[in-house]
Each structure stands twice: as C-alpha cells, then as structure tokens.
Design an enzyme around this catalytic site. Structure first.
Site, mmCIF file in Angstrom:
data_model
loop_
_atom_site.group_PDB
_atom_site.id
_atom_site.type_symbol
_atom_site.label_atom_id
_atom_site.label_comp_id
_atom_site.label_asym_id
_atom_site.label_seq_id
_atom_site.Cartn_x
_atom_site.Cartn_y
_atom_site.Cartn_z
ATOM 1 N N LYS A 111 20.438 6.486 34.331
ATOM 2 C CA LYS A 111 20.913 6.166 35.740
ATOM 3 C C LYS A 111 22.420 6.224 35.978
ATOM 4 O O LYS A 111 23.108 6.319 34.854
ATOM 5 C CB LYS A 111 20.505 4.465 35.983
ATOM 6 C CG LYS A 111 20.646 4.091 37.216
ATOM 7 C CD LYS A 111 19.170 4.330 37.871
ATOM 8 C CE LYS A 111 19.096 3.915 39.253
ATOM 9 N NZ LYS A 111 17.713 3.835 39.570
HETATM 10 P P1 NAD Z 1 19.245 1.696 50.393
HETATM 11 O O1 NAD Z 1 20.676 1.893 50.172
HETATM 12 O O2 NAD Z 1 18.516 2.853 50.898
HETATM 13 O O3 NAD Z 1 18.932 0.423 51.065
HETATM 14 C C1 NAD Z 1 19.176 -0.835 50.286
HETATM 15 C C2 NAD Z 1 18.969 -1.921 51.338
HETATM 16 O O4 NAD Z 1 19.133 -3.185 50.553
HETATM 17 C C3 NAD Z 1 19.799 -2.058 52.549
HETATM 18 O O5 NAD Z 1 18.962 -2.190 53.705
HETATM 19 C C4 NAD Z 1 21.016 -2.990 52.279
HETATM 20 O O6 NAD Z 1 21.396 -3.589 53.545
HETATM 21 C C5 NAD Z 1 19.872 -4.032 51.468
HETATM 22 N N1 NAD Z 1 20.724 -5.019 50.751
HETATM 23 C C6 NAD Z 1 21.858 -4.645 49.819
HETATM 24 N N2 NAD Z 1 22.267 -5.827 49.263
HETATM 25 C C7 NAD Z 1 21.545 -6.827 49.825
HETATM 26 C C8 NAD Z 1 21.466 -8.304 49.544
HETATM 27 N N3 NAD Z 1 22.592 -8.741 48.754
HETATM 28 N N4 NAD Z 1 20.218 -8.886 50.272
HETATM 29 C C9 NAD Z 1 19.415 -8.279 51.255
HETATM 30 N N5 NAD Z 1 19.696 -6.872 51.382
HETATM 31 C C10 NAD Z 1 20.508 -6.143 50.625
HETATM 32 O O7 NAD Z 1 18.626 1.901 48.711
HETATM 33 P P2 NAD Z 1 17.090 2.348 48.478
HETATM 34 O O8 NAD Z 1 17.113 3.482 47.708
HETATM 35 O O9 NAD Z 1 16.120 1.859 49.498
HETATM 36 O O10 NAD Z 1 16.899 1.154 47.101
HETATM 37 C C11 NAD Z 1 16.542 -0.045 47.132
HETATM 38 C C12 NAD Z 1 15.800 -0.468 45.947
HETATM 39 O O11 NAD Z 1 14.855 0.331 45.746
HETATM 40 C C13 NAD Z 1 16.887 -0.267 44.650
HETATM 41 O O12 NAD Z 1 16.431 -1.585 43.704
HETATM 42 C C14 NAD Z 1 16.439 0.750 44.035
HETATM 43 O O13 NAD Z 1 16.811 0.804 42.890
HETATM 44 C C15 NAD Z 1 14.928 0.932 44.219
HETATM 45 N N6 NAD Z 1 14.572 2.171 44.214
HETATM 46 C C16 NAD Z 1 14.810 3.144 45.012
HETATM 47 C C17 NAD Z 1 14.147 4.286 44.928
HETATM 48 C C18 NAD Z 1 14.440 5.457 45.939
HETATM 49 O O14 NAD Z 1 13.798 6.615 45.915
HETATM 50 N N7 NAD Z 1 15.546 5.423 46.691
HETATM 51 C C19 NAD Z 1 13.391 4.688 44.074
HETATM 52 C C20 NAD Z 1 12.895 3.492 43.028
HETATM 53 C C21 NAD Z 1 13.470 2.423 43.315
#
Ligand code: NAD
Length: 421
Positions: A111
């Site tokens: 990561k």
């Molecule tokens: P992203 O940046 O596209 O979206 C993140 C979202 O969370 C945004 O809407 C943001 O406004 C919101 N956010 C941030 N801080 C916040 C808070 N304190 N309270 C409420 N909402 C908040 O990111 P993503 O890629 O969708 O990732 C989101 C989660 O999913 C993370 O934990 C990430 O590790 C996990 N994840 C993502 C992927 C991927 O392929 N993108 C894969 C596995 C896991």
C-alpha cells in the site's frame, strides 16, 4: 465529525495486528512464522519537493509499504489524504496480503500514500506530485515487484501518470506496473466498477443465506466515491432502496429511497451529495445507525467502534471500505447477530480485477466486460462460500473465518519457501 474523531483515536496498525493475533492464536501458528507475518517486509518513507503553481516549493511526505511477498508481487493502492500516516499504510498493506489470499490470487500485500489534500491542488500540481512520488518509490515498484492501484482520492488519470513516469524511466511502455488505468492504456473493462460489483456479489450471497429479498431491501452507504457510489447504483439495480448516502461533507436521507443516478449527477456538479433536493440532511455518525437491511461503509477506517456497535441498525454490514470496524465492535456485532461481510472478502473485487488487468497487460490481451464480470463473480462466490464454511466449522465470526483462511494460505507459502539464507 464523529467518524473523524473516532478514526483519529484508534491506530489502524494496532487493529490490523490484533486481528492477525486472533487468527494466529486460533491457528496455533508457529512462533517464528508469527513474528514474520506480524511485521511488514519493507517500509519506505519519502520526502519530496513539488513546485506549486505560484512558484513556491512544497515538500510532501509519502510512503510505500510491502507487507508480504510470499505468494507473489506486492499489490495495493495509493491513497492521497491529509490524514495518511505510516501506521495507516502498514495496516492497509497487511490487509492487502490477507485479501489477496482470501480470493486466492497470486499477489502479496502492499500500500502507499501521500500526506496531502488533493482537493487543494490544481491538475498541474497533482500531476507533478504523482510523477515525483512515482519516481521516489520506483526503487520498489515494477510489474514483477510491486503494482500500485487507485485508492482514496486517486483514479485512472493518476494511474496513467504513474505508468507513464515509470515507462519513461525504463525507456519503454510498461502497462503492467499499475492497475486501474484508463482502458486506452491497457486498463481492464469493468475495473472502475469492480470493487463495488464484488461488494454486491457478496451481499447477494449473504442475502440468500439470510433469506432476505434484496428487491425492496433498504440500504445506507457511507462514502460516495468510487466504491460507495457504484455500490449504491448496483444495489438500486437489484431493486433495493438506497435510503441514505454520505461523503466527507455530510449525508442525505430519504426513507422512500434516493434516485442514485441523480445523486451522482448532483455530486459531479456540486462536489458533494449535501444539498440534494428532496432529501433530509443526516450526519455520518447517524447514517451508520439507521435501521436498514444493508449498511455499506465505503469511506475510511474505524467508523464502527465499541461506541456505536450496539446501535448499528443493519442486518448486513458489507465492508466496501478497508478497516471500518474495530475488533471490539466485531465482537458486539457478532453477539447481536449482525452479518458482517469483512473487508478482506467484501471489497476484494477491486484487487481481483486488478489481477485480471495485470494478466491482460502481461499477455498484451484484452477481455470483454462480460468475461471480466463472470470471472469476478466466480471468484467472489467461491471465496464467500469458503469463508462461510470456515465460520460454521470454527463457530466464529466471518472476519476471523476469512483471516483463518488467509493467514493459513500465506503461512503455508512462507513455510514452504523456507527461510533465506
Ligand atoms: P474515493 O476517494 O473514490 O471515495 C471516498 C469517499 O469517502 C468520498 O465520497 C469521500 O467524500 C468519503 N469520505 C472521506 N472521508 C470521509 C469521512 N470522514 N466521513 C464520510 N465520508 C468520507 O475512494 P474509494 O476508492 O471509493 O475508497 C473508499 C474505501 O474503499 C477506502 O477504504 C478504500 O481503501 C476502499 N477500497 C477501495 C477500492 C478501490 O478499488 N477503489 C478497493 C478496495 C477497497
């Protein structure tokens, strides 16, 4: 905001190590293996300069951590967020090791992250940051060594810049150095939706087991980014009613159900879901406690803790986010009969299609979205069934069951390879 407060108080690395310890205890893991798997293999911290549009120079801090390389090259996303810490990146890297093992794809865990608020940067500054950070971590990354992907606040454009920077260094195009790229640069069909699609495949399996009809079921989603917004859209396509969604600015609630496509359009225009017409405002903390069938945390770590676990109102908690639930909260949810689909299983669709993308890149091949989704479904359904069999056999919660499967697979690989020298 309550979630940010909770997240600040709890160290995700301590959570990750405690989750590992629970599994290692139950597996009666050899003490030497346990010491090896309990720590990351490599941690790189970089401080690097970026020239800003006003001519000033900022020095930013970033990290790349490789937790375990026993089953294959390191794999894991890059996060841009002001609260990124080395301990958070270490936890996320360890979770990647277990995640790849749960779905049995041949990667280890990695990561990365940069301590920055990208919303305050211009596109030019974001590109300069990305290219210089890629250069700094190029001592670790490579298609056979460590393959980054998107995470919070990074996307296909950021991956394109990373791929281009790495390729410029070596003198030829290396699509397989990152995944989550645009389709035009060797990205996979279905990658943008893959995390959410995998989440929904596991929700469908859980609902089948609980005899819950998803048609008409109520859903709340915290975090409306890549994972959360697409999960909301796919749940609506299953006939479910998405009654609340949120982002870092706050949330919106409508008991009769939100029109997810219109909320997505509103967010694109206004930068937040807040203010969406016809919905009531709701805080991120209250959203988590709404009575509903399915709660999808899809933002950051440590939002379900011992402080609110008694009041979680959902039947199913589907962890699209990494690390949303602490071990104390896990125990409470298990006692209360809440069906948790743990992150290392629930959101593994992203890394699974990243694996497909990498295989396509190495073979100079391109698969149709139908093939990608069918292969993804097969892997997610198999992993779900293996985790549930383990949970039944061991009479434990789904997280511990997923850990037992994953840690055993990584421990077996590590033991078979033996200690070098
Ligand atoms: P992203 O940046 O596209 O979206 C993140 C979202 O969370 C945004 O809407 C943001 O406004 C919101 N956010 C941030 N801080 C916040 C808070 N304190 N309270 C409420 N909402 C908040 O990111 P993503 O890629 O969708 O990732 C989101 C989660 O999913 C993370 O934990 C990430 O590790 C996990 N994840 C993502 C992927 C991927 O392929 N993108 C894969 C596995 C896991």
């Amino acid at each position: 905001m309550a979630t940010e407060h909770a997240a600040a108080a709890i160290n995700p690395w301590h959570v990750a190590q405690r989750q590992f310890d629970l599994a290692a205890d139950r597996l009666n893991l050899d003490p030497g293996l346990r010491r090896v798997l309990r720590e990351p293999r490599r941690e790189l911290t970089v401080h690097f300069p970026v020239k800003m549009d006003d001519g000033s120079v900022q020095v930013l801090t970033g990290y790349r951590v490789q937790h375990n390389l026993g089953r294959g090259p390191a794999k894991g996303g890059i996060r841009y967020h002001p609260d990124v810490t080395l301990d958070e990146v270490k936890a996320l890297a360890m979770w990647m090791t277990w995640k790849c093992a749960v779905v049995a794809i041949p990667f280890g865990g990695g990561k990365g992250g940069v301590v920055v608020d990208p919303k305050k940067l211009s596109m030019k500054e974001l590109e300069a940051l990305t290219r210089r950070f890629t250069t700094e971590i190029s001592v670790l990354i490579g298609p056979e060594r460590d393959i980054p992907a998107p995470d919070v606040n990074t996307n296909a454009q950021v991956m394109a810049w990373m791929m281009d920077t790495y390729s410029m260094h070596v003198g030829y195009t290396v699509p397989g150095v990152v995944t989550g790229k645009p389709i035009s640069l060797g990205g996979s069909e279905g990658r943008a939706e893959a995390t959410a699609r995998g989440v929904v495949y596991t929700i469908i399996e859980a609902a089948r087991e609980l005899e819950l009809d998803l048609n008409g079921a109520t859903v709340a989603v915290q975090g409306f980014g890549n994972a959360g917004s697409i999960a909301a859209r796919l749940m609506a396509a299953e006939g479910s009613k998405v009654i609340a969604v949120s982002d870092s600015s706050g949330g919106i609630h409508r008991e009769e159900g939100l029109d997810v496509e219109r909320v997505m359009a509103w967010k694109r225009e206004h930068g937040t879901v807040v203010g969406f017409p016809g919905a009531e405002p709701i805080s991120n903390a209250d959203l988590l406690e709404l009575p509903c069938d399915v709660l999808i945390p899809a933002a950051l770590e440590n939002v379900i803790t011992e402080r609110n676990a008694e009041r979680i109102g959902a039947r199913i908690v589907a962890e699209a986010a990494n690390g949303p639930t602490t071990p104390e909260a896990d125990a409470i949810l298990f006692r209360r009969g809440v069906f948790v689909i743990p992150d290392i299983l629930c959101n593994a669709g992203g890394v699974t299609v990243s694996y497909f993308e990498w295989v396509q890149d190495l073979n100079r091949d391109h698969w149709s979205e139908t093939i990608v989704n069918a292969k993804l479904r097969e892997i997610m359904v198999k992993a779900f069934s293996e985790v549930r069999s383990m949970a039944t056999r061991e009479a434990c919660d789904n997280r511990l069951a997923a850990y037992l499967l994953a840690v055993q697979r990584v421990a077996d690989a590590t033991a078979m390879r033996g200690l070098y020298p």
